[in-house]
Design a protein around this motif. Structure first.
Motif, PDB file in Angstrom:
ATOM      1  N   TYR A 156      19.637  52.505  14.707  1.00 54.69           N
ATOM      2  CA  TYR A 156      20.168  52.229  13.370  1.00 54.69           C
ATOM      3  C   TYR A 156      19.301  51.193  12.649  1.00 54.69           C
ATOM      4  O   TYR A 156      18.973  51.358  11.470  1.00 54.69           O
ATOM      5  N   LEU A 157      18.933  50.111  13.341  1.00 50.78           N
ATOM      6  CA  LEU A 157      18.153  49.048  12.698  1.00 50.78           C
ATOM      7  C   LEU A 157      16.788  49.575  12.251  1.00 50.78           C
ATOM      8  O   LEU A 157      16.295  49.215  11.168  1.00 50.78           O
ATOM      9  N   ALA A 158      16.183  50.442  13.077  1.00 54.19           N
ATOM     10  CA  ALA A 158      14.905  51.039  12.686  1.00 54.19           C
ATOM     11  C   ALA A 158      15.082  51.897  11.438  1.00 54.19           C
ATOM     12  O   ALA A 158      14.284  51.818  10.491  1.00 54.19           O
ATOM     13  N   GLY A 159      16.127  52.724  11.431  1.00 56.16           N
ATOM     14  CA  GLY A 159      16.371  53.578  10.262  1.00 56.16           C
ATOM     15  C   GLY A 159      16.648  52.764   9.020  1.00 56.16           C
ATOM     16  O   GLY A 159      16.126  53.071   7.933  1.00 56.16           O
ATOM     17  N   TRP A 160      17.436  51.721   9.158  1.00 51.81           N
ATOM     18  CA  TRP A 160      17.756  50.848   8.025  1.00 51.81           C
ATOM     19  C   TRP A 160      16.484  50.188   7.478  1.00 51.81           C
ATOM     20  O   TRP A 160      16.231  50.180   6.269  1.00 51.81           O
ATOM     21  N   GLY A 161      15.664  49.633   8.394  1.00 45.15           N
ATOM     22  CA  GLY A 161      14.429  48.987   7.966  1.00 45.15           C
ATOM     23  C   GLY A 161      13.484  49.958   7.282  1.00 45.15           C
ATOM     24  O   GLY A 161      12.841  49.618   6.291  1.00 45.15           O
ATOM     25  N   PHE A 162      13.430  51.189   7.803  1.00 43.02           N
ATOM     26  CA  PHE A 162      12.550  52.191   7.207  1.00 43.02           C
ATOM     27  C   PHE A 162      13.012  52.571   5.803  1.00 43.02           C
ATOM     28  O   PHE A 162      12.219  52.595   4.862  1.00 43.02           O
ATOM     29  N   VAL A 163      14.298  52.887   5.672  1.00 43.57           N
ATOM     30  CA  VAL A 163      14.812  53.333   4.378  1.00 43.57           C
ATOM     31  C   VAL A 163      14.644  52.248   3.316  1.00 43.57           C
ATOM     32  O   VAL A 163      14.161  52.501   2.205  1.00 43.57           O
ATOM     33  N   VAL A 164      15.004  51.015   3.670  1.00 41.96           N
ATOM     34  CA  VAL A 164      14.916  49.919   2.694  1.00 41.96           C
ATOM     35  C   VAL A 164      13.459  49.565   2.404  1.00 41.96           C
ATOM     36  O   VAL A 164      13.044  49.425   1.248  1.00 41.96           O
ATOM     37  N   GLY A 165      12.650  49.432   3.479  1.00 43.42           N
ATOM     38  CA  GLY A 165      11.255  49.058   3.293  1.00 43.42           C
ATOM     39  C   GLY A 165      10.464  50.106   2.534  1.00 43.42           C
ATOM     40  O   GLY A 165       9.669  49.782   1.648  1.00 43.42           O
ATOM     41  N   LYS A 166      10.696  51.363   2.859  1.00 42.60           N
ATOM     42  CA  LYS A 166       9.940  52.412   2.198  1.00 42.60           C
ATOM     43  C   LYS A 166      10.456  52.697   0.790  1.00 42.60           C
ATOM     44  O   LYS A 166       9.719  53.235  -0.039  1.00 42.60           O
ATOM     45  N   THR A 167      11.702  52.339   0.512  1.00 39.33           N
ATOM     46  CA  THR A 167      12.160  52.406  -0.871  1.00 39.33           C
ATOM     47  C   THR A 167      11.360  51.417  -1.723  1.00 39.33           C
ATOM     48  O   THR A 167      10.950  51.727  -2.856  1.00 39.33           O
ATOM     49  N   ALA A 168      11.093  50.228  -1.151  1.00 37.70           N
ATOM     50  CA  ALA A 168      10.234  49.260  -1.846  1.00 37.70           C
ATOM     51  C   ALA A 168       8.820  49.797  -1.997  1.00 37.70           C
ATOM     52  O   ALA A 168       8.165  49.606  -3.035  1.00 37.70           O
ATOM     53  N   SER A 169       8.327  50.496  -0.977  1.00 40.57           N
ATOM     54  CA  SER A 169       6.993  51.111  -1.069  1.00 40.57           C
ATOM     55  C   SER A 169       6.944  52.145  -2.189  1.00 40.57           C
ATOM     56  O   SER A 169       5.961  52.241  -2.930  1.00 40.57           O
ATOM     57  N   SER A 195       3.669  43.556  20.141  1.00 44.40           N
ATOM     58  CA  SER A 195       3.294  42.161  19.850  1.00 44.40           C
ATOM     59  C   SER A 195       2.561  42.059  18.514  1.00 44.40           C
ATOM     60  O   SER A 195       2.785  41.120  17.741  1.00 44.40           O
ATOM     61  N   GLY A 196       1.693  43.041  18.228  1.00 46.19           N
ATOM     62  CA  GLY A 196       0.966  43.017  16.963  1.00 46.19           C
ATOM     63  C   GLY A 196       1.891  43.125  15.765  1.00 46.19           C
ATOM     64  O   GLY A 196       1.717  42.414  14.764  1.00 46.19           O
ATOM     65  N   CYS A 197       2.887  44.003  15.847  1.00 44.71           N
ATOM     66  CA  CYS A 197       3.840  44.155  14.747  1.00 44.71           C
ATOM     67  C   CYS A 197       4.583  42.848  14.482  1.00 44.71           C
ATOM     68  O   CYS A 197       4.752  42.436  13.322  1.00 44.71           O
ATOM     69  N   GLY A 256       5.106  41.812  -4.693  1.00 43.80           N
ATOM     70  CA  GLY A 256       6.287  41.451  -3.916  1.00 43.80           C
ATOM     71  C   GLY A 256       6.819  42.622  -3.123  1.00 43.80           C
ATOM     72  O   GLY A 256       7.248  42.482  -1.968  1.00 43.80           O
ATOM     73  N   ALA A 257       6.778  43.806  -3.729  1.00 42.26           N
ATOM     74  CA  ALA A 257       7.251  45.011  -3.044  1.00 42.26           C
ATOM     75  C   ALA A 257       6.396  45.323  -1.830  1.00 42.26           C
ATOM     76  O   ALA A 257       6.909  45.760  -0.787  1.00 42.26           O
ATOM     77  N   ILE A 258       5.077  45.088  -1.923  1.00 43.60           N
ATOM     78  CA  ILE A 258       4.186  45.364  -0.790  1.00 43.60           C
ATOM     79  C   ILE A 258       4.521  44.465   0.396  1.00 43.60           C
ATOM     80  O   ILE A 258       4.625  44.929   1.537  1.00 43.60           O
ATOM     81  N   GLY A 259       4.689  43.164   0.152  1.00 49.14           N
ATOM     82  CA  GLY A 259       5.006  42.238   1.242  1.00 49.14           C
ATOM     83  C   GLY A 259       6.344  42.542   1.885  1.00 49.14           C
ATOM     84  O   GLY A 259       6.477  42.558   3.118  1.00 49.14           O
ATOM     85  N   PHE A 260       7.360  42.781   1.066  1.00 51.78           N
ATOM     86  CA  PHE A 260       8.698  43.100   1.577  1.00 51.78           C
ATOM     87  C   PHE A 260       8.662  44.388   2.397  1.00 51.78           C
ATOM     88  O   PHE A 260       9.215  44.467   3.499  1.00 51.78           O
ATOM     89  N   SER A 261       7.990  45.399   1.868  1.00 49.46           N
ATOM     90  CA  SER A 261       7.894  46.669   2.578  1.00 49.46           C
ATOM     91  C   SER A 261       7.173  46.502   3.906  1.00 49.46           C
ATOM     92  O   SER A 261       7.596  47.056   4.939  1.00 49.46           O
ATOM     93  N   SER A 262       6.081  45.743   3.924  1.00 48.43           N
ATOM     94  CA  SER A 262       5.327  45.538   5.157  1.00 48.43           C
ATOM     95  C   SER A 262       6.191  44.917   6.240  1.00 48.43           C
ATOM     96  O   SER A 262       6.137  45.330   7.405  1.00 48.43           O
ATOM     97  N   PHE A 263       7.001  43.925   5.894  1.00 50.26           N
ATOM     98  CA  PHE A 263       7.851  43.276   6.888  1.00 50.26           C
ATOM     99  C   PHE A 263       8.830  44.279   7.498  1.00 50.26           C
ATOM    100  O   PHE A 263       8.971  44.379   8.723  1.00 50.26           O
ATOM    101  N   CYS A 264       9.519  45.028   6.650  1.00 53.73           N
ATOM    102  CA  CYS A 264      10.522  45.984   7.148  1.00 53.73           C
ATOM    103  C   CYS A 264       9.888  47.087   7.986  1.00 53.73           C
ATOM    104  O   CYS A 264      10.431  47.487   9.028  1.00 53.73           O
ATOM    105  N   VAL A 265       8.719  47.563   7.561  1.00 58.27           N
ATOM    106  CA  VAL A 265       8.075  48.663   8.287  1.00 58.27           C
ATOM    107  C   VAL A 265       7.467  48.164   9.596  1.00 58.27           C
ATOM    108  O   VAL A 265       7.452  48.888  10.601  1.00 58.27           O
ATOM    109  N   LEU A 266       6.969  46.936   9.634  1.00 55.11           N
ATOM    110  CA  LEU A 266       6.489  46.375  10.894  1.00 55.11           C
ATOM    111  C   LEU A 266       7.635  46.234  11.904  1.00 55.11           C
ATOM    112  O   LEU A 266       7.454  46.475  13.099  1.00 55.11           O
ATOM    113  N   ALA A 267       8.820  45.878  11.418  1.00 52.54           N
ATOM    114  CA  ALA A 267       9.998  45.835  12.303  1.00 52.54           C
ATOM    115  C   ALA A 267      10.312  47.232  12.831  1.00 52.54           C
ATOM    116  O   ALA A 267      10.648  47.414  14.013  1.00 52.54           O
ATOM    117  N   TYR A 268      10.198  48.215  11.964  1.00 50.19           N
ATOM    118  CA  TYR A 268      10.428  49.621  12.335  1.00 50.19           C
ATOM    119  C   TYR A 268       9.487  50.042  13.458  1.00 50.19           C
ATOM    120  O   TYR A 268       9.910  50.631  14.474  1.00 50.19           O
TER     121      TYR A 268
END
Length: 423
Positions: free
Chosen positions: A95-108, A384-386, A344-356
């Motif tokens: 669920y957390l991966a899906g949530w991070g993807f949907v929100v982060g990629k919406t920003a993308s 570790s890189g993410c 701002g959208a790029i940075g926010f998206s990167s964080f969420c997608v790296l978590a994904y």
């Protein structure tokens, strides 16, 4: 034992896409985002260490791609890491991966739509961005094959434009190999932050995995599609970054509003600048098209499991696409594009997608050799890189990204409490 991702009452997607379709969709996602949106902010953070940042981002992207490809072959269903995390680590992590993807990629999506607007009509960037979202949502709603066909055209145009820029830079008297060296402006933190921002540009190969139910022979098609798309993109990024740096230098690139157009002018090819602007708009359109496609498929998968409203799991009886999910995603992205800020959208998206992708690598770690597990070093480096790149992004991106993930986790907990009747 893997649970089925489909709900008998909701219909199934049709397997229509081959390896070439998968590669083109991956290229369409990555090329537009990286070349035209992420190079300048990355150069601002890394200075003359930009190429080192590119290499770091490439290593993390390769590990993520390898882990994702092995998982996608094992679980060829719509949803990507939402499905992998659920199957390998448990419902919460999926669920957390899906949530991070949907929100982060919406920003993308919003960032790409605004990139279209800023290149096509700078004075009306937000209006053009909204119009682009509406048009591409309509394309996606009438079938994934039409989306893949349009993406082929877009990728061909962008590759031609980038080839022209590279030739102009290589033949320019303004080009200086000395500008490629690492200078005193480089800091370790800046290099890592730039790598995190550049990762935004590499994340497009996830679109291939999220289309797992729409590709033919997924065990073969998905790994090959991801590997080929990522390899082509890495080579292209390296060549373009070297050429632009050799003409503009690190500081010139860092402060360029339109880096490739500026490079063309500096190289003495003024005629090429308007062509580059058109190419940038087309590239961002290709990225936006594939992004909306991927977000809607993860929304579909989460709706099937009732982590999102179950009505979003509907598949159109004629076009065989998740039309309700497509329309919802398009609406949300249109609103975001009308109000968002690109950087701002790029940075926010990167964080969420790296978590994904951190969850994707953790999931790949649990595969057995019989299930096609990659060498242990790959998911270990990827995980570790993410995490490192995520927490070296700009502070505001980290704060907002972490807050959104915590909000998603709280929503998951509240849903479980309600389901268990624990009031």
């Amino acid at each position: 034992m893997s649970r089925p991702s489909t709900d008998a009452g909701q219909g199934e997607l049709r397997r229509r896409l081959g390896v070439s379709d998968a590669v083109v969709i991956g290229l369409g996602s990555m090329i537009g985002a990286g070349i035209f949106a992420a190079l300048a902010p990355a150069a601002h953070a890394a200075g003359s260490g930009l190429l080192v940042s590119l290499a770091l981002a490439a290593v993390v992207a390769y590990c993520n791609a390898t882990s994702s490809a092995r998982l996608a072959a094992r679980y060829p269903a719509s949803g990507g890491t939402y499905v992998y995390g659920r199957e390998r680590l448990g419902d919460f992590w999926g669920y957390l991966a899906g949530w991070g993807f949907v929100v982060g990629k919406t920003a993308s999506c919003a960032a790409m739509a605004l990139t279209v607007g800023s290149y096509a009509w700078p004075g009306q960037a937000h209006a053009v961005a909204v119009a682009a979202v509406v048009a591409l949502t309509a394309v996606n709603c009438v079938g994934v094959q039409k989306s893949a066909l349009l993406t082929r055209v877009i990728v061909a145009v962008v590759l031609a434009v980038l080839a022209a820029v590279v030739v102009a830079c290589l033949t320019s008297t303004a080009s200086s190999p000395a500008r490629l060296g690492i200078g005193d402006d480089v800091t370790f933190g800046g290099v890592l932050q730039a790598a995190g921002l550049l990762f935004f540009a590499f994340a497009g190969y996830a679109r291939i995995a999220t289309l797992g139910e729409e590709v033919r022979d997924p065990e073969r098609t998905i790994p090959r599609g991801i590997s080929i798309a990522l390899g082509i993109t890495l080579a292209l990024y390296a060549v373009v970054a070297i050429c632009v740096l050799s003409v503009l230098g690190p500081q010139g690139l860092a402060h360029a509003a339109a880096p490739l157009s500026d490079a063309a002018r500096t190289a003495g090819a003024d005629w090429l600048a308007p062509v580059v602007r058109v190419g940038a708009a087309v590239a961002a359109l290709g990225s936006l098209l594939a992004l909306i496609l991927g977000v809607s498929r993860t929304t579909l998968a989460m709706a099937r499991d009732r982590h999102l409203p179950h009505g979003l799991a509907a598949v159109h009886p004629k076009f065989k696409v998740p039309h309700r999910a497509e329309l919802l995603v398009g609406t949300v992205v249109a609103v975001a594009a009308a109000t968002a800020d690109v950087r701002g959208a790029i940075g926010f998206s990167s964080f969420c997608v790296l978590a994904y992708y951190a969850i994707a690598n953790a999931s790949a770690w649990t595969l057995t050799p019989q299930e096609g597990r990659p060498a242990r070093i790959i998911p270990a480096l990827g995980l570790s890189g993410c995490l490192i790149l995520a927490f070296t992004l700009p502070v505001t991106s980290v704060i907002w990204g972490a807050a959104v993930l915590v909000l998603g986790a709280a929503a998951y907990g509240a849903r479980r409490i309600v389901a268990a009747g624990s009031f």
